[in-house]
Write an enzyme that holds these catalytic residues in place. Structure first.
Site, short mmCIF file in Angstrom:
data_model
loop_
_atom_site.label_atom_id
_atom_site.label_comp_id
_atom_site.label_asym_id
_atom_site.label_seq_id
_atom_site.Cartn_x
_atom_site.Cartn_y
_atom_site.Cartn_z
N ARG A 125 2.21 -8.44 15.72
CA ARG A 125 2.60 -9.81 15.41
C ARG A 125 3.88 -9.85 14.57
NH1 ARG A 125 0.20 -13.12 19.00
NH2 ARG A 125 -2.04 -13.39 18.72
N LYS A 144 11.24 -6.29 12.85
CA LYS A 144 11.40 -4.96 13.45
C LYS A 144 12.61 -4.25 12.83
CE LYS A 144 9.38 -6.01 17.99
NZ LYS A 144 9.58 -5.96 19.46
N ASP A 194 13.13 -2.98 25.25
CA ASP A 194 13.63 -3.46 26.54
C ASP A 194 14.03 -4.93 26.54
OD1 ASP A 194 10.98 -4.47 26.32
OD2 ASP A 194 10.96 -4.78 28.49
N GLY A 225 4.83 -7.62 19.16
CA GLY A 225 4.47 -9.00 18.86
C GLY A 225 3.08 -9.36 19.31
N ARG A 272 -3.73 -8.94 27.63
CA ARG A 272 -3.00 -10.02 26.97
C ARG A 272 -3.69 -11.34 27.29
NH1 ARG A 272 2.56 -8.63 26.20
NH2 ARG A 272 3.24 -10.71 26.81
N ASP A 284 9.08 -0.58 20.85
CA ASP A 284 8.43 -1.81 21.28
C ASP A 284 7.26 -1.43 22.18
OD1 ASP A 284 8.03 -4.58 21.86
OD2 ASP A 284 9.16 -4.32 23.71
N THR A 344 5.50 -3.95 24.80
CA THR A 344 5.57 -4.60 26.10
C THR A 344 6.88 -4.27 26.79
OG1 THR A 344 4.21 -6.39 25.26
CG2 THR A 344 5.41 -6.79 27.31
N ASN A 348 14.39 -9.39 22.00
CA ASN A 348 13.78 -9.33 20.67
C ASN A 348 13.87 -7.94 20.05
OD1 ASN A 348 12.03 -8.32 22.62
ND2 ASN A 348 10.21 -8.77 21.41
N ASP A 349 14.35 -6.97 20.80
CA ASP A 349 14.49 -5.60 20.27
C ASP A 349 15.93 -5.28 19.88
OD1 ASP A 349 11.73 -5.03 20.85
OD2 ASP A 349 12.30 -4.77 22.95
#
Length: 1174
Positions: A849, A855, A875, A752, A671, A463, A465, A878-879
């Protein structure tokens, strides 16, 4: 064209997907200071899709709260009536149980789980066979001991772990909570709480169950909770009680009603329900429920009704842990175990066949032969005695051979592997190079069974971020009204100007300092100019359009207080701090209003509506009632979603300028968020309000209805500008990526973020280089994706066939950049194979995105088509799917909670720790475990061959000269401890060499330490050593009066000395404990043999003392060791001097300092750490 120019291949027509062929133009263009070649396949326009392909990747349970619930699926809770609630529906009680076993189920269930290992079943069958009188070879107790010991050790470990779980459950269930009983609150144990009961929780107390808020100590119904125990996030979250219940005095006024909600599920971020009270239908959402495990903060008390209890709470439903993974090495080991099983059957077949032949040749002698004594003459009638016929005798000999040779399959190997992994984990945890001082956290080893996989990683999926970056957002600049405030000239850190608010006589100051632009600060104070009004609305939107909670903190100066902004999103925190720095300070938030200090003047805004951010809209909005009675809707979101709702008929120049500025910010790795506003008329607001009430109270289709209501108000916006936030790279990330790539590891980044931001981070992290050709794929249809992949494959093939030019970096490097929309059409379709082929040819893949399931889909793409090991690191929540899909999952203890850590196999504080973890510990662990497995195969096989040779000289009768207890103790005591010590401590290379030369990591990727060739070479060496250890004593004592038991002791000592010195020859790093283990095992064997021979009730009484008196005994021990190990020693010397590999050269460099020779074969890497002197 110059090599350093940038090539872009674009599809000229926006209707590309409707054309039969694509028109491609080649034109050079600038690249923001980067010199590269880019091949872009893109398509603008076209419909988007919400489908996310991810073969093999599922997100079980997490989407349940977003599904629409039907009336027959609803859960009915009668408020303050637990009897009616539970009598009808029999909901779970609040007692929890995380233990696996009870006193009755422990033994059968634990044994059942342990016997999932096929080897255990094998040894159980062997032990059972040995209990049969016809097959009894060893003592019955001795045959059971190895399996019983292994089962006992594992059972004790499991029992202790389960005892700790039961003890924790008992403490948790006996905690007390205030429950409304007979119109008054009384203390009740947690385990006795029932669904439907009303509970009061006081400040700093933990929630005993999932409960819907009814009222709080705050008059507006707001409550602040901390979810650290649930997801690891320390920021305060706001939860609200509905005004219809907030106004009731629950102790003096009986409350009744009905809550209709969704059934229990794992989604901690979603909740759907309706509440019927006093004839009103009230909608409930995630902001109205507090979950078990949360702590109440900054709120004196709160009262709620229990809706989920015990095992049905979201916390308990998420307590399943990470999926079990098996080591690649352990899986490969099964192949060799099959070979050893076949070899064992072959030995048994040889013995049984030869025994059958021997019986035929001696058929006439069996009647009186002492061992057989076929005829029994003790009775008047002659009868066969202990003889079952030729066929059954051969069959019994086969089974007896299996029993005698059983240790060919090393049962001790499994427990040795577990102990070695525990030792390896201890040293990984204690490694100061992987200690994160910022978070005071050490490396965590959450899965002990895949340590060695760390040494074989080929793909790293990361990832961006919070993993590559710090996820600590800093406001850098903004574009407001088409003006770019990013020059930075004269920027100063905020001081006493522009960011102070006053509360009575006290001064309020933001806790975090933000750099301010003097020009923008001056413009913000000119309220009556056009630019000033734009700036005013822009920062008002930043201060208001969020879910931030402002908290005041005391300082040593009583006249000054600090405001700390707590929120779930670091982005929102950064924006609110920025607004405060420019004079728009959020000082108060309730469920119905907010107070903002605007340039020293406090203004109250009524919060008339709030549409929180969701992944479909990718924006959020707030409807404010302003002090001047105007109603405004402020919206912020991603540029891709905001530009579609901006009114392009107004301020077109501002819109174009903002788009240009966003492009510039993104190219710098910032960002961006776009801010918009729209005035609402009274009629529009009333229409929105009625639509919102209908949508929010719907059980069927609520989520889609709320999105529709939000979209109806989020349109025709006037653009205010764009914010730019910097998320800095973590320390050491560029060097870490460079080292990983030099080690032969392919690093893929899955993020993303928008493409420009991802590419900029790619350059700053050294993932992308100026000499790399980029292939960019951005498409909006299946057909265009297919054509783009075909074109990209042609480009990659041409570059592969192009002449290299002779430079060191002449091999053309490729980087693939692809967006999530394209992956929608590629994953789970026939295009996956083409994507895999293209990605395999690329040195770097950057996916931007992408959704969480995409992923996991990318990881599954590699896992399903290659045998290479994959590692995923992230982290955030979403991971999680990506981490669980990869062979090795690593969670970063970052700013986004602990969901990733909770789902991972290993956890650490910084991305750069991957370098010592993989290149050092991964290399060590793989080499140690590989050697230990091969050594265990060799050690046991040589003992079996020793027994086999003896059988051939004793008429194939399966008698053994070695005592039963020595046979058992051989694997358990005589030779096991040195293996474990070496497996934990030995190091073929120092940390310094492994970090300095990452290419050494390739040995694990190439499986140099464990493969079929090494196995068969080891078996050949074992065959020779077994011949030496058996025949040297046999020939030395041939014709003497030394009995078999004495020879058995010599063979036992000879094989133990031999295998331990064999191990000593392969040890690279000696420690005092290594010496103690190896030489101590030899001494322990002597002592055990002496002790066994001193017991008169065991066979071979005093045999050792008969043979040890002869000088020939010691000569045989010496000859056995030299004769067995001399060929191995010669081969090792030959290989080291004439068969160089990277590891041997590096070891030689360490020993002799031959740096010139080593530099000719290796490329030195930039050091990431200050390397310790060793």
């Amino acid at each position: 064209m110059d090599y350093h120019s940038q090539i872009e291949i674009n599809e000229n027509s926006p209707q590309f997907s409707n054309r039969s062929s694509s028109a491609l133009s080649v034109q050079p263009r600038a690249s923001g200071g980067h010199s590269l070649r880019e091949v872009s396949f893109s398509e603008r326009g076209g419909p988007t899709s919400v489908r996310h392909g991810s073969r093999g990747a599922e997100s079980e349970g997490f989407s349940a709260s977003y599904k629409e619930i039907r009336d027959d699926d609803a859960r009915l809770i009668y408020i303050n009536d637990p009897e009616k609630t539970n009598d009808k529906f029999e909901f779970a009680g609040n007692s929890i149980r995380t233990g696996k076993y009870s006193a009755l189920t422990f033994l059968p269930r634990n044994l059942f789980e342990q016997f999932h290992r096929v080897a255990y079943i094998y040894f159980l069958v062997i032990a059972i066979l040995n209990q049969l009188p016809q097959l009894a070879v060893f003592g019955r107790g001795a045959s059971i001991m190895p399996l019983a010991f292994v089962l006992l050790v594992t059972a004790v470990k499991d029992a202790y772990e389960d005892y700790r779980r039961h003890r924790s459950d008992k403490i948790e269930n006996k905690r007390l909570a205030w429950v409304l009983v007979d119109e008054s609150f009384q203390l009740v144990r947690w385990k006795d709480i029932r669904v439907g009961e009303i509970i009061r929780v006081c400040v700093d107390e933990t929630l005993p169950c999932d409960m819907v808020l009814l009222s709080t100590s705050d008059s507006t119904g707001v409550a602040y909770v901390q979810t650290t125990n649930l997801d690891g996030e320390s920021n305060l979250k706001t939860r609200y009680a509905k005004q219809e219940t907030q106004m009731k005095n629950l102790e003096n006024e009986r409350i009744s009603g009905l809550i209709k909600c969704e059934k229990p599920n794992r989604n901690i971020y979603g909740f759907q329900a309706n509440m019927e009270i006093d004839g009103k239908h009230i909608s409930l959402g995630p902001s109205n429920i507090i979950l078990r495990g949360c702590e109440l903060k900054n709120t004196e008390w709160t009262i709620g009704v229990a809706v989920f209890a015990g095992r049905e709470t979201k916390a308990m439903l998420n307590n399943s842990g990470a999926p079990s993974k098996r080591s690649r090495l352990e899986t490969s080991m099964n192949r060799e175990i099959i070979f050893l099983s076949i070899f064992l059957c072959a030995l048994c077949a040889i013995v049984s066949v030869l025994h059958g032949i021997w019986l035929r040749h001696h058929k006439g002698e069996l009647d009186l032969m002492q061992f057989y004594r076929k005829k029994d003459y003790s009775e008047a009638e002659e009868d066969d005695y202990n003889y079952y016929g030729w066929g059954m005798e051969v069959f019994f000999v086969f089974l007896m051979s299996v029993i005698v040779f059983q240790i060919m399959i090393p049962i001790s190997l499994y427990i040795s592997m577990e102990l070695v992994r525990v030792g390896q984990a201890f040293f990984m945890i204690r490694d100061n190079m992987m200690y994160d001082e910022a978070s005071s956290s050490r490396f965590q080893c959450r899965a002990l069974n895949i340590n060695e996989d760390l040494g074989q990683i080929k793909y790293v999926f990361s990832d961006k971020t919070g993993t590559l970056t710090e996820n600590k957002m800093e406001f850098q600049c903004a574009s407001i009204g088409g003006i770019d405030y990013s020059s930075g000239n004269g920027s100063v850190e905020d001081s006493q100007t522009g960011n102070l608010g006053r509360g009575g006589e006290q001064v309020l100051r933001p806790k975090m300092k933000v750099k301010v632009d003097p020009e923008l600060l001056n413009t913000s104070k000119r309220k009556h100019t056009n630019e000033g009004r734009h700036v005013h609305d822009f920062f008002l939107a930043l201060a208001a359009c969020n879910t931030i909670v402002p908290l005041t903190i005391e300082t040593p100066d009583p006249a000054v207080k600090l405001i700390d902004y707590q929120g779930e999103s670091p982005d929102e925190q950064a924006l609110v701090y920025a607004a405060a720095a420019y004079g728009f300070m959020l000082v108060e938030r309730t469920s119905g209003h907010i107070v903002i200090d605007v340039q020293g003047e406090r203004q109250r805004f009524n919060v008339l509506g709030l549409h929180e951010f969701d992944s479909d809209r990718k924006r959020m909005s707030v409807i404010l009632g302003c002090p001047d009675k105007a109603i405004k809707v402020f919206v912020k979101g991603a540029d891709t979603s905001m530009f579609s709702v901006i009114d392009r008929s107004q301020n077109l120049n501002v819109l174009k300028a903002t788009e240009t500025h966003i492009q510039t910010y993104s190219s710098k790795g910032l960002r961006t968020l776009v801010i918009g506003v729209r005035d609402l008329s009274s009629l529009e607001f009333e229409q929105w309000q009625s639509s919102y009430e209908v949508a929010s109270t719907a059980l069927m289709g609520r989520a889609s209805l709320l999105r529709k209501v939000a979209n109806n108000v989020e349109h025709h916006l006037a653009i205010l500008g764009s914010s730019a936030i910097e998320d800095k790279l973590q320390q050491g990330v560029p060097e870490a990526i460079e080292s990983l790539r030099t080690a032969g590891i392919k690093v893929w980044v899955l993020t993303g973020d928008k493409q420009e931001t991802a590419i900029s981070i790619g350059y700053s992290s050294k993932l992308l280089t100026s000499m790399m050709t980029q292939i960019v794929i951005n498409n909006n249809s299946h057909e265009s994706c297919r054509k783009s992949l075909i074109e990209a494959l042609l480009v990659s093939n041409k570059l592969a066939d192009a002449p290299s030019g002779g430079s060191e970096n002449s091999s053309h490097q490729l980087g693939l950049i692809i967006d999530g929309t394209s992956l929608v059409y590629i994953l789970d379709s026939e295009l996956e194979e083409q994507l895999f082929e293209l990605a395999s040819k690329c040195d770097v893949v950057l996916c931007c995105r992408v959704a969480p399931l995409q992923k996991a889909g990318i990881v599954a793409l590699i896992k399903s088509r290659t045998d290479n090991m994959t590692l995923a690191i992230g982290d955030g929540a979403n991971d999680v799917s990506m981490i669980q899909m990869a062979d090795v999952g690593i969670g970063i203890s970052g700013q986004e909670g602990r969901q990733a850590v909770m789902a991972s196999d290993f956890a650490m504080g910084q991305f750069r720790f991957l370098v010592p973890l993989l290149l050092v510990h991964g290399h060590w662990n793989y080499n140690r475990m590989s050697y230990m497995i091969l050594y265990n195969f060799y050690r046991n096989a040589v003992f079996v061959l020793l027994l086999f040779w003896y059988v051939l000289f004793t008429s194939y009768t399966l008698t053994t000269a070695i005592t039963d207890w020595s046979s058992v103790l051989y694997s358990v005591l005589y030779t096991s401890v040195p293996t474990i010590i070496v497996g934990v401590l030995d190091k073929d290379l120092s940390r310094t060499s492994l970090l300095k030369h990452p290419q050494l990591y390739g040995a694990g990727q190439r499986q140099e330490s464990y493969n079929g060739k090494l196995f068969w070479v080891t078996m050949l060496d074992m065959l020779w050593q077994s011949v030496a250890v058996f025949f040297v004593p046999l020939l030395a004592y041939w014709g003497s009066n030394v009995d078999g038991s004495s020879l058995g002791d010599l063979w036992t000592l000879g094989v133990v000395v031999m295998v331990n010195i064999h191990l000593a020859m392969d040890v690279t790093r000696w420690y005092w404990i290594t010496h103690a283990a190896i030489w101590g095992s030899i001494i322990a064997t002597f002592l055990c043999v002496i002790a066994i021979d001193m017991l008169p009730f065991l066979p071979g009484y005093w045999a050792f003392f008969h043979i040890v008196k002869t000088e020939l005994f010691w000569v045989c021990l010496l000859l056995i060791t030299i004769g067995a190990l001399l060929p191995r020693f010669a081969v090792k010397v030959f290989v080291q001097y004439f068969g160089h590999n990277d590891i041997q050269i590096a070891r030689e460099t360490e020993k002799f300092g031959n740096s010139r020779r080593y530099s000719q074969t290796q490329i030195e890497m930039h050091q990431i750490f200050d390397l310790p002197q060793r």
